[in-house]
Structures are given as structure tokens and as C-alpha cells.
Design an enzyme around this catalytic site. Structure first.
Site, short mmCIF file in Angstrom:
data_model
loop_
_atom_site.label_atom_id
_atom_site.label_comp_id
_atom_site.label_asym_id
_atom_site.label_seq_id
_atom_site.Cartn_x
_atom_site.Cartn_y
_atom_site.Cartn_z
N ARG A 71 43.11 11.40 30.56
CA ARG A 71 42.69 11.73 32.06
C ARG A 71 42.59 10.64 32.82
NH1 ARG A 71 43.28 16.24 30.50
NH2 ARG A 71 42.10 17.79 30.28
N GLU A 123 45.04 14.46 40.79
CA GLU A 123 46.34 15.39 40.75
C GLU A 123 46.48 16.46 41.57
OE1 GLU A 123 46.65 16.15 36.42
OE2 GLU A 123 46.44 14.05 35.70
N HIS A 160 51.37 15.61 33.98
CA HIS A 160 50.54 16.26 33.21
C HIS A 160 51.17 17.20 32.28
CE1 HIS A 160 45.93 16.70 32.62
NE2 HIS A 160 46.50 16.83 31.72
C1 GLV Z 1 45.43 18.67 28.79
O1 GLV Z 1 45.38 17.81 29.32
C2 GLV Z 1 44.44 19.05 28.07
O2 GLV Z 1 43.31 18.54 28.02
O3 GLV Z 1 44.91 20.09 27.13
#
Ligand code: GLV
Ligand code: GLV
Length: 325
Positions: free
Chosen positions: A238, A267, A286
Site C-alpha cells: 500500500r 491513488e 495497482h
Molecule cells: C490489492 O491491493 C489487494 O489488497 O488485494
């Protein structure tokens, strides 16, 4: 009246079709933007179940608006966008999608590591820009991966799967985690160490820790300064785990060599983000678990969890074990 399920992004119709026999299902239909907060709050007020994205804030306001709400299932393994404690207080089950995305996310993390070390994106851009005039010995020379030291911060399922991939490259594997992982030590030869030792000794520092109060802002200028100057930093967890201004300064001043980033503090980012101006940054939007197969499996798991909770059965992947106590 059938129970009402609201899904905050458009999913493939085939995936939700089966659910429609038992439930009244509605999806946010716009493909390019997420559901506005005001609509999400309204939907929460009438839904028995929500299927949410990591970009939706599932907070006290929303959970207390959900007077009929029994389950929120988040299409992600991370659930830092969900106030789990508040959900438990309101008797709402929270589910996520662990395990089904582990291998795909580990593949992407390793791909990002390799792309950054071997300057794959720079090379692709170079050739498209018509800059390739001749072969030369150090043209786009990057960093070795094999036999180097990888340091994994956050040794959960994805961390372990990345470590397994690293064994194929005969890397030395260090890890830091809240708890020791005897299985990865035994099976993959990984060595536990303190966070300080890990950042000082690793050639590749790979961040896979969940975002919590403890890990927020974990990677600061001081941390980057203590890494090797040749170190490559990879973040697939993250964004807020990293202080982005500090990372930018570290990359510009040469505290570290490069960074591969799948996640950002806020984001989405756009092309004006300062990190995108650096040639030693590989940035992707992401997409850790983004393969068709894995995303369909994640969606199915969310739908199974909703059906389980609304049918009074045990869900497969419950986050708040205490929700109905
Ligand atoms: C993506 O970032 C997730 O947490 O699955
Ligand atoms: C640190 O990365 C942890 O998971 O405790």
C-alpha cells in the site's frame, strides 16, 4: 422480497448471473469512475450485502447507515479501507480475498522487481522513441538479480510466494515480519532479521506488509539512507507505507538506485506525479492481482461469501471472526 446486493463496480454479467436467482443484484455500471460517496451511502442504507473495492471507504458513517447490512466483502486481500472494529460493533461481517490472489500478486511483484532491475520499461520506451542507434556494451545496463539478497518486509502468503520465486534465482532471502515463519525458514532457507538489518543488507527491499497504524510511513528518508546505494525498492503493498517525498529525494540524491511501485499514497496518480519524472522509477497502476483468471476467482469468492452470510452459513474468508458474537 429478495435480499438486495449492491456491487460498487461493474463486474462481468456472467459472474453475477447465478446470484440473481436468489438475490436482487445491482451494480454501479460506469466502467471508468468509482461510485460516488453519496450513492454508496444511499445503497448501503438499503443493501443486505455490499461487494466493495479497495477504493471505497467503508467507515463508521457508512456502516451505521447500513441498517439492513449483514456483510461487506472487499475485492482485495488488504482491507485498510474498512473500519473492521466498527463493522464488528454493528454486527456486520467483513470478508476479503486472500489466497486466491497470492500467486498472481507474487508473480507481479517479481516481474516489477525484474523490470526495475533490468530497466525493461526504459528499454521499451527507448526503442519506441527511435533512440536505438547501435549496440553498445553498457547500453541500459541494469543490476544483477540472481545471487543477490532480497529482503521481504511482511512475510504473509504473498511474501512467502515471492520468496519461493527468489529461490529460483538463487537469491539470499531475508525477511522481517511481526512473527517468525518457521515454514519459510525451513522450506525456502529464508533468514529472519530486524527491520534495520534487512534494509542495510538487502539488494532488493520488497514491501508486502499490510497498511496498519504501525506500518504507515514506515519507509522514510532515514530508512532509504540506510539502504545500500545500489538498493532497489519495490512496493506492492500500500502506498501510505512509504513517505513518497522522502522516496523521491532518496532517488534523486542517489541514496538508492531505483524503485518499482505498484501502489501510491493517493491513488490514482496522474502523469504530473513527481516520481514519474524519474527514469529510475517503474510505476504501474495497482495491478498486483490483475490477471483475468485471478480477478474472476476473487469475484467468485466475494459472491460465495455474500451467499454464505445471507444463507446463514460460514463464509470462506471472514476478517472479523467476532462479528456475530
Ligand atoms: C490489492 O491491493 C489487494 O489488497 O488485494
Ligand atoms: C512487518 O512488516 C510486519 O508485518 O510486522
Amino acid at each position: 422480497m429478495k435480499p438486495y446486493v449492491f456491487i460498487t463496480r461493474k463486474l462481468p454479467d456472467e459472474a453475477v448471473e447465478k446470484l440473481r436467482a436468489k438475490y436482487d443484484v445491482k451494480m454501479w455500471e460506469k466502467e471508468d469512475v468509482g461510485v460516488p460517496r453519496s450513492i454508496l451511502l444511499e445503497e448501503a442504507g438499503r443493501a443486505d450485502a455490499l461487494l466493495t473495492m479497495l477504493s471505497d471507504q467503508i467507515d463508521e458513517e457508512l456502516l451505521s447507515a447500513g441498517t439492513r447490512l449483514k456483510v461487506v466483502t472487499n475485492l482485495a486481500v488488504g482491507y485498510d479501507n474498512v473500519d473492521v472494529e466498527a463493522a464488528t460493533k454493528h454486527g456486520i461481517a467483513i470478508c476479503n480475498t486472500p489466497d486466491v490472489l497470492t500467486a498472481a500478486t507474487a508473480d507481479l511483484t517479481f516481474a516489477l522487481l525484474m523490470a526495475t532491475a533490468r530497466r525493461i520499461v526504459e528499454g521499451a520506451e527507448f526503442i519506441k522513441a527511435g533512440q536505438w542507434k547501435s549496440w553498445s556494451p553498457l547500453l541500459l545496463a541494469g543490476h544483477d538479480i540472481h545471487h543477490k539478497t532480497i529482503g521481504i518486509v511482511g512475510m504473509g502468503g504473498i511474501g512467502s510466494a515471492v520468496a519461493k520465486r527468489a529461490t529460483g534465482f538463487e537469491m539470499e532471502i531475508l525477511y522481517h515480519n511481526r512473527s517468525r515463519k518457521n515454514d519459510v525458514e525451513m522450506e525456502l532457507g529464508a533468514t529472519y532479521c530486524s527491520f534495520e538489518q534487512l534494509i542495510e543488507r538487502s539488494d532488493f527491499v520488497v514491501c508486502l506488509t499490510p497498511l496498519t497504524e504501525e506500518t504507515k510511513n514506515l519507509f522514510t528518508r532515514d530508512v532509504f539512507r540506510r539502504m545500500k546505494k545500489t538498493a532497489i525498492f519495490i512496493n506492492a503493498s500500500r502506498g501510505p507505507v512509504v513517505n513518497e517525498e522522502d522516496l523521491y529525494a532518496a532517488l534523486v540524491d542517489g541514496d538508492i538506485a531505483a524503485a518499482g511501485l505498484d501502489v501510491f499514497a493517493k491513488e490514482p496518480i496522474d502523469q504530473t506525479h513527481p516520481l514519474l519524472g524519474l527514469s529510475n522509477v517503474v510505476a504501474i497502476p495497482h495491478i498486483g492481482s490483475a490477471t483475468v483468471e485471478t480477478r474472476l476467482n476473487m469475484i467468485q469468492l466475494c459472491l460465495d461469501n455474500i451467499d454464505a452470510i445471507l444463507s446463514g452459513k460460514e463464509p470462506k474468508t471472514l476478517v472479523n471472526k467476532e462479528w456475530n458474537k
